[in-house]
Motif scaffolding. Structure first.
Motif: not given
Length: 148
Positions: A54, A58, A73-74, A77
């Motif tokens: 990820l 990102v 996302i940070e 997830l």
């Protein structure tokens, strides 16, 4: 000349067929739990790899001008627990320290009590029934004079 199974794979005197079969089923169940443990380690490694991947996603989303998506996302997830309060390493540790260790202890205790600690007796007897004595590749055990 045929060689019988080694002592570690011979049924102790007094061990009846039903108990032998029960020990075999218990051993087979432990083997299944060993596979579960392997899958749990696979889960641990795969989730870890996905989480680290990820970071790259990102960075690429930011580079492409999608800062809000990168931030989501940070925030949602990266580093997230896979179940409430736990990362996968904690699942592995709890499984190892609990169910897996207890299962192994019970299986060993049953073998110790009923079969003198001998393992795979059910399979050893099956091997004897299914092999062709005197045929190469069907030996009961390695030849004592074989070199390694």
């Amino acid at each position: 000349m045929t060689t019988p199974p080694d002592d570690a794979h011979r049924r102790p005197e007094g061990l009846d067929d039903t108990t032998l079969e029960a020990l075999g089923k218990l051993s087979e169940s432990l083997e299944t739990v060993e596979r579960v443990r392997g899958h749990l380690y696979s889960l641990h490694q795969l989730v870890g790899k996905a989480d680290l991947g990820l970071d790259e996603a990102v960075a690429l989303f930011r580079k492409a001008g999608h800062g809000e998506l990168a931030e989501r996302i940070e925030r949602e997830l990266i580093g997230r627990n896979v179940v409430p309060g736990r990362w996968t390493f904690q699942l592995v540790e709890e499984f190892d320290d609990g169910y897996w260790s207890d299962f192994r202890a019970v299986e060993k205790a049953a073998r110790d009590e009923l079969a003198g600690g001998r393992r795979h007796l059910f399979e050893a007897e099956m091997k004897e029934r299914r092999r062709s004595p005197g045929v190469p590749g069907h030996e009961s055990r390695p030849r004592e004079d074989a070199t390694t």
